[in-house]
Write an enzyme that holds these catalytic residues in place. Sequence first.
Site, short mmCIF file in Angstrom:
data_model
loop_
_atom_site.label_atom_id
_atom_site.label_comp_id
_atom_site.label_asym_id
_atom_site.label_seq_id
_atom_site.Cartn_x
_atom_site.Cartn_y
_atom_site.Cartn_z
N VAL A 207 0.76 -1.39 -0.18
CA VAL A 207 -0.41 -0.68 -0.10
C VAL A 207 0.46 1.14 0.50
O VAL A 207 1.82 1.46 0.96
CB VAL A 207 -1.12 0.17 1.11
CG1 VAL A 207 -0.53 -0.04 2.33
CG2 VAL A 207 -2.01 0.59 1.80
N HIS A 208 0.74 1.58 -0.82
CA HIS A 208 1.43 3.47 -1.48
C HIS A 208 0.68 4.66 -1.49
O HIS A 208 1.79 5.46 -1.46
CB HIS A 208 3.12 3.27 -2.12
CG HIS A 208 2.57 3.28 -3.67
ND1 HIS A 208 1.77 1.96 -4.10
CD2 HIS A 208 2.99 3.92 -4.65
CE1 HIS A 208 1.72 2.64 -5.58
NE2 HIS A 208 2.34 3.04 -6.02
N ARG A 209 -0.05 4.07 -2.35
CA ARG A 209 -0.87 5.62 -2.84
C ARG A 209 -1.58 6.60 -1.84
O ARG A 209 -1.61 6.23 -0.88
CB ARG A 209 -2.21 5.02 -3.57
CG ARG A 209 -2.15 4.29 -4.18
CD ARG A 209 -2.33 4.82 -6.03
NE ARG A 209 -2.31 4.48 -6.89
CZ ARG A 209 -1.32 4.15 -7.87
NH1 ARG A 209 -0.95 5.25 -8.31
NH2 ARG A 209 -0.54 2.79 -8.81
N ARG A 242 6.93 6.14 1.47
CA ARG A 242 6.26 6.91 2.29
C ARG A 242 4.86 6.37 3.11
O ARG A 242 4.16 6.87 4.14
CB ARG A 242 5.12 7.53 0.31
CG ARG A 242 3.84 8.08 1.14
CD ARG A 242 3.28 8.02 -0.13
NE ARG A 242 3.30 8.62 -1.47
CZ ARG A 242 2.65 10.45 -1.83
NH1 ARG A 242 2.26 10.90 -0.99
NH2 ARG A 242 3.44 10.94 -2.99
N ASP A 283 -2.51 -1.58 -3.68
CA ASP A 283 -3.18 -0.49 -4.57
C ASP A 283 -2.07 -0.06 -5.37
O ASP A 283 -2.41 0.34 -6.01
CB ASP A 283 -3.53 0.47 -3.71
CG ASP A 283 -2.27 1.16 -2.80
OD1 ASP A 283 -0.85 0.81 -2.74
OD2 ASP A 283 -2.48 2.14 -2.21
#
Length: 382
Positions: A207-209, A242, A283
């Site tokens: 997950v990084h969005r 992130r 994602d």
Amino acid sequence: MQTLVVAGARPNFMKVAPILEELTRQGHGAVLVHTGQHYDASMSDAFFTDLGIPQPDFHLGVGSGSHAAQTARVMEAFEPVLLQVRPEWVVVVGDVNSTLACALVTSKLRDAIGAQLAHVEAGLRSHDWRMPEEVNRVLTDRLSDLLLTPSEDARQNLVAEGIRGAHVQFVGNVMIDTLHRQLPRARERALSERLGLQRHEYVVATVHRPSNVDSASELAAIFAALGEIAVEMPVVLPVHPRTRKNAERFGLGDSLERLHVLEPLGYTEMLSLVDGAAAVVTDSGGLQEETTVLGVPCVTLREQTERPITITEGTNRLAPWPMSPETLVETCRGAIRSGRLADDAARPEGWDGNAARRIVNALSASRNRPSVTSDEQARSGV
Ligand code: UD1
């Protein structure tokens, strides 16, 4: 034919590797520019080593920043390189900020230096303008002289925007060239065994969005769901920088305790892990495509996808929206139950390991074709 290829961020590297190889194989000149949008060893160098990508001819070293600062820095640094190299083609891939920045610079110097712009992965649309990638995709396509599409839905999206004609060409999915090339090595690595996991009995999550990780409540909900799944089956989470920074900022570190948290993985390690998984929760755009080819069920943590073919002809499904831990856990259970696709089941057309050959052939065949002029655009209804 002299071609300048741009790479900037992690998802670009597996796309440029086979293009560079094919350009060289066909005896064309290839100049690689790395913008430096991604710079950590695990987000960049690892991919060059793993995929045998030659050292970049130019490294722009732009690093992180706001969208405006990052895009502007790439533009400023790329312009003198383009003026020096004066290639026939500039090839940009995907939808990251570096893609749009270099497309803009090329389009403004097109007539002065005679360079044309080709976009690999043209035509994908989420129709969600809140995504920075959607802005990058639409604008890059609008500026391109040659639009190389990975799927029929991409062509239809371009037609709906009035972009049609000989400068739109179907080439298939170049990232899958890399997957086919690296799969034997990935299987030898057997990362799951080294982590003490049983093949087909663990879940991989990424997950990084910004929409998922920049909000404390969204990120907490996703971590809570992954923690629930981990009660039933081990969950491995390689963490994007992130996401790690935000998890610390929001004080969510404890909710990761039930998961196997890893640093970002190199390409073959990640492929090895995903290939052996019962399901993937993600994602990422690339993982939606890779799981489709590997036949691994995938749950996408997004409201929509610009890669609908992975749902209609693959193993992907969207998380119910708005997302809650309960519905997400239920969807993951369903994905695991659905099981893996048979190796000989059909896969999307052109996701066959030969996209780079079609890309380079398209560049060769279109090299003396005049750029898209305003007249041509008017005729095609743009
Ligand atoms: C970018 C792409 C996204 C892609 C993703 C894959 C855009 C708009 N987004 O998002 O489409 O899915 O790459 O990773 O181009 N950072 C590091 N080290 C690095 C790179 C980033 O620590 O090597 C951290 C920095 O704090 C940076 C943040 O990650 O501010 C975000 O990096 P950035 O390149 O802006 O976007 P991504 O989220 O990686």
